[in-house]
Design an enzyme around this catalytic site. Structure first.
Site, PDB file in Angstrom:
ATOM      1  CE1 TYR A   6      -0.995   4.338   5.297  1.00  0.00           C
ATOM      2  CE2 TYR A   6      -0.887   4.000   7.652  1.00  0.00           C
ATOM      3  CZ  TYR A   6      -0.524   3.495   6.457  1.00  0.00           C
ATOM      4  OH  TYR A   6      -0.134   2.224   6.027  1.00  0.00           O
ATOM      5  CD  GLU A  18      -0.785   1.661   2.734  1.00  0.00           C
ATOM      6  OE1 GLU A  18      -0.830   0.917   1.574  1.00  0.00           O
ATOM      7  OE2 GLU A  18       0.081   1.897   3.439  1.00  0.00           O
TER       8      GLU A  18
END
Lengths: 405, 291
Positions: free
Chosen positions: A109, A197
């Site tokens: 991530y 993101e």
């Protein structure tokens, strides 16, 4: 401002960031053609809506044949995709992204955002990719690594080296990740992002990092210097009334209640919503007409509120500072002469020339319910909303006759 | 006494356009000591009877300005702030709305270690009633007195001030710190200034949803502020994930909610007002010793 995944990936690709090959499609036939052009044997068909959580809602499908690509695209396009972020009504899918399938060895991530408290951009990295990051942060805070970026220095080599050293990956992957993270920061900075993101950031079996999903949001205040980004806006993803309001220079956010409000200033607008709620009502919107609050803006504000079928009353709350209340009152009277307002209107004005403004409302021949202060305004709103008897709407037949005479 | 601005303030106006000129005139009418304006390219002229300069440095050298108010349009405002700080201006008040966040991040970084205070951007400014008005607030709703007001909002601050004045409660200084996510002076810094001001007896803190500045302020108050503080949070009825006008007013996940801010304030001994209509009454109660 938000954009679609396929648009974000195009921007990233232009900046040298590794993303899967793919293209968007608006019909099942186009999707099949896109897959054919891509070649290979496996594809992914991804619904393009602004809300997240698409995987959980069935918006991401793996296809093993061109027929499957066409079938999945056909199913997704035109359907309303319900995800944990869309609400129960879902969001209509108008485009899909068809991508080459990737082999995944590991999911990471990565995100970049502005940390308000620190007053700096922050880079967050985690080995727990492909999951809801809020859950990871709550259950496994030790799996989240972050660093702040000094905007005068940029994201320095030593920072990324230090950060990727926390990940359970080999030295070759660490060396490959470092420049990728710097490229992502480069895009974040160059395009004035508020959020970038990547979840997941995958590692292929041959140790190549690839951006498998990308979410980009931009600072609305910086769009003036990014015409290319501004052009990516998809009004279909936004509330039509909000799009209209933005065109009139009004800050309008549609809510689910039944009391429309027109206020000058964002803080007072929020406080007005609060006072409606405390009085037992429910705000239908947030609407800031701005400090100027001239007749045109008020007229457009009424037009937008009246387009919302749930609005049963309107509360106008204006604090006249530099704006004079008598001038504002004239603006309101002019506005309601041009817009059909068939609900009760409660008016509360204070500040410069408030007395004169109140007199103009009282003598207008219209059924304005003039309130003395915010508490009184809230009480009047509550009365109108909860009364078993119909409340006097702003205009009746009498008004029209008077007006023509 | 008062904080930030007073009768000794020497005010410079950066961006003497229509808006700048209007508000400069209002400030002069209020009695603020206005010493000049800055408009690159128009130096040598005059505005409101005082000289116009091409640069802030030139203006400071000539007029001894120590405070500046900025009306420069958003694309150029961050540069104007840095120019003021570079020229040695001690207090910079930036009214401009809509400055890109990354511009403000850069300004904050540039300010690090420098002896200057920035108020705003996207704020109504600062007023010490009866002494000086360095902002766009209507002067006449204020009254000299001993209550300090700090707020992230404009018109909501006027609302609160008007409630105070209507009850005969005057203000020492009212500071609008602005509604942007990244700004200059924050609640904590402003609270420390009021705490050090011998002429402020009660502080009113008007916050709103988004970020964690109110929670930090509440924790600071418990440790460092001896004055009673009355708090209000705007946006109790706001939904999550939507930006409520101010770029900073957005509830992001579980953070930044009105409930979390109100809880932090109550835990730390503030008097919290639920209704924006009750701010004046709450301060009156505190002054009467009823709470």
């Amino acid at each position: 401002m938000k954009i679609h995944e396929h648009q974000a990936k195009t921007i990233l690709r232009e900046h040298g960031v590794p993303v899967p090959a793919g293209s968007s499609a608006a019909s099942a036939a186009q999707a099949r053609q896109a897959a054919e052009t891509l070649g290979g044997e496996r594809w992914v068909v991804k619904a393009q809506i602004h809300a997240g959580g698409r995987g959980k809602g069935g918006g991401i499908r793996r296809a093993a044949s061109l027929a499957e690509v066409e079938q999945y695209a056909g199913q997704l396009l035109g359907s309303r995709l319900v995800t944990p972020q869309t609400g129960p009504q879902g969001q209509e899918v108008r485009q899909v992204l068809v991508e080459e399938g990737c082999d995944i060895a590991q999911e990471l991530y990565c995100s970049l955002f502005i940390d308000r408290a620190a007053g700096q951009p922050a880079l967050m990295l985690s080995p727990a990719g492909g999951m809801d990051i809020e859950t990871v942060a709550a259950d496994h805070p030790e799996k989240i690594f972050r660093t702040h970026v000094d905007v005068l220095l940029g994201l320095a080599d030593f920072q990324v080296r230090g950060l990727v050293a926390n990940l359970p990956v080999n030295a070759a992957v660490q060396r490959a990740l470092a420049p990728l993270l710097q490229q992502l920061y480069g895009v974040f900075r160059a395009k004035d992002c508020s959020l970038l993101e990547v979840n997941p950031l995958i590692l292929t079996p041959d140790d190549r990092p690839v951006v498998l999903d990308a979410k980009m949001q931009f600072d609305d205040n910086a769009l003036f210097r990014h015409a290319d980004v501004a052009a990516l806006r998809d009004p279909a993803e936004e509330d039509p009334l909000e799009v209209e309001a933005a065109a009139y220079d009004l800050t309008y956010i549609k809510l689910s209640g039944n009391v429309g409000c027109i206020v000058n200033g964002a803080g007072l607008a929020m406080a007005t919503m609060d006072v409606i709620k405390l009085g037992g009502g429910s705000p239908a919107n947030f609407l800031d007409v701005g400090g100027a609050a001239n007749a045109d803006r008020v007229e457009n504000a009424f037009r937008i509120l009246m387009a919302d079928p749930h609005v049963r009353a309107v509360l106008i709350n204006v604090f006249g500072g530099i704006l004079r209340c008598d001038v504002f009152a004239e603006g309101v009277l002019h506005a309601v002469s041009k817009v059909a307002v068939e609900v009760p209107v409660i008016v509360r004005i204070a500040g410069t020339n408030a007395e004169e403004g109140r007199r103009l409302f009282a003598e207008s021949g219209l059924n304005f319910l003039v309130a003395d202060d915010m508490a009184d305004a809230a009480a009047k709103v509550s009365q109108v909303i909860h009364s078993p008897l119909p409340s006097p709407s702003l205009k009746g037949r009498g008004f029209m006759a008077q007006d023509e005479a | 006494m008062s904080i930030l601005v007073d009768e000794n303030t020497r005010l410079l106006v950066q961006g003497m356009g229509r808006e700048g000129r209007f508000h400069a005139e209002q400030a002069v009418d209020y009695g603020t000591r206005y010493v000049g304006g800055v408009n690159p390219g128009r130096g040598g002229g005059a505005a409101l009877g005082r000289p116009l300069f091409n640069t802030v440095a030139g203006a400071v050298a000539d007029t001894g300005a120590d405070t500046s108010i900025i009306f420069v349009p958003a694309p150029f405002a961050a540069d104007a702030i840095c120019e003021a700080i570079d020229a040695g201006i001690g207090l910079v008040v930036c009214i401009t709305d809509g400055i890109p966040v990354l511009d403000m991040v850069t300004v904050r970084r540039y300010m690090a270690g420098k002896d200057a205070t920035l108020i705003g951007p996207n704020c109504p400014g600062v007023i010490s009633p009866g002494k000086a008005k360095v902002g766009i607030m209507p002067g006449h709703i204020h009254q000299p007195g001993r209550v300090g007001v700090i707020s992230r909002s404009g018109t909501l601050t006027y609302e609160a001030v008007a409630q105070l004045t209507a009850r005969g409660i005057g203000q020492s200084t009212c500071v609008g710190i602005g509604g942007d996510p990244i700004g200059g002076l924050n609640f904590v810094q402003c609270l420390s200034l009021f705490e050090a001001d011998a002429d402020t007896d009660v502080i009113v803190l008007i916050g709103e949803i988004g970020g964690s500045a109110e929670e930090e302020a509440a924790a600071y108050i418990a440790e460092h502020v001896s004055r009673p503080v009355v708090g209000f949070i705007a946006g109790q009825s706001a939904p999550t994930g939507r930006r409520m006008g101010h770029a900073g007013a957005i509830i992001d996940g579980a953070r930044g909610t009105a409930a979390s801010k109100i809880a932090a304030m109550e835990e730390n001994g503030l008097t919290v007002v639920r209704s924006p209509a009750g701010i004046g009454a709450a301060v009156a109660d505190v002054l009467d010793g009823n709470t």
